[in-house]
Design a protein around this motif. Sequence first.
Motif, PDB file in Angstrom:
ATOM      1  N   LEU A 165       0.836  -1.211   0.000  1.00  0.00           N
ATOM      2  CA  LEU A 165       0.000   0.000   0.000  1.00  0.00           C
ATOM      3  C   LEU A 165       0.867   1.256   0.000  1.00  0.00           C
ATOM      4  CD1 LEU A 165      -2.663  -1.137   2.660  1.00  0.00           C
ATOM      5  CD2 LEU A 165      -2.751  -1.408   0.164  1.00  0.00           C
ATOM      6  N   ARG A 212      -4.632  -5.830  -2.066  1.00  0.00           N
ATOM      7  CA  ARG A 212      -4.574  -4.447  -1.573  1.00  0.00           C
ATOM      8  C   ARG A 212      -5.850  -4.087  -0.807  1.00  0.00           C
ATOM      9  NH1 ARG A 212      -1.677  -0.282  -3.419  1.00  0.00           N
ATOM     10  NH2 ARG A 212      -3.555   0.914  -3.933  1.00  0.00           N
ATOM     11  N   SER A 227      -5.927  -3.093   3.069  1.00  0.00           N
ATOM     12  CA  SER A 227      -6.379  -1.754   3.436  1.00  0.00           C
ATOM     13  C   SER A 227      -7.502  -1.812   4.464  1.00  0.00           C
ATOM     14  CB  SER A 227      -6.839  -1.007   2.178  1.00  0.00           C
ATOM     15  OG  SER A 227      -7.211   0.312   2.482  1.00  0.00           O
TER      16      SER A 227
END
Length: 310
Positions: A106, A256, A260
């Motif tokens: 990230l 991702r 996240s």
Amino acid sequence: MSLITAQHHLGRDTFHHVWDRDLAPELVVKPGDEVSLGLRDPSDYQITAATTASELNDLDPARMDVLTGPLWVEGAMPGDVLTVDILDISVGAWGWSAILPGMGLLSDQFPGPYLRGWRTDGDSVEIVPGHRFALKPMIGVVGVAPASAGQFAATVPTNAGGNIDVKYVRAGSQIMLPVLVEGALLSMGDAHALQGDGEINGTAIECEADVSFRVGLIAGGGLEAPVIATGGPSDDPAEAHQVFLGVGPDLFAAARAASSRAVDAVSRALELDADVAYALLGTIAELRINEIVDRPNWVVGCMVPSRLFQ
């Protein structure tokens, strides 16, 4: 740091920064020999207990994942398989985790820099107040020289091994590597005191270490890429987890998204800045492909110990 006795030894003053089939070997060993290596800090001591986060912007990336070796294994020829049985890993007394600029799953959301130091001279570390996690020393980089001529970055994983960052490269495990050049030219580096699957933020608890292992050779084994035998139950996850999902047609995007969402949840639950939560996930989160057969979408899970949310 404990001392390891072996038939052969290379210390931390014997190191190199690239994979290169033309490097001169620093040690010649035979199949069946035991070896101990002193592994330098993965930053090549660019990061110390005195380093500040702002100084991470000035790191030389060419020095990262510094290697000890190479070892020439007598009788090893292209097409053979080199076996490496990890006998013991003893980490140093101090390590670090970081968000390095431009690095991590990230990196666009968390550009860094961020740095945290750890005491690693015990059996566990306190990730956040009240939550200790057992150290599980492992080796991030283990590999042999490539078949192609030239110099190749130590930070990149390939079918010759290298920076594979598989947390199961621990004491008791065996790593099988394809031999691509005569002598194999085995090297190691990038020791971690604790790492989660995926090493989400790009670092684990990075530290120097001593590793002992036994080399072996399987003539004509014909591997195309490394194989790791854990030597017993992997015991992961050993406790209850919450699994944050990413779903979609692109595995990288799904990874991702899952990560996240895990960062957001940890940040809220522990009242941490999001970048701090992200950095912690590199040491304790388990990133897994949970489903890859139901087109058009795949599922990736980011597993975080449930006790952090209680």
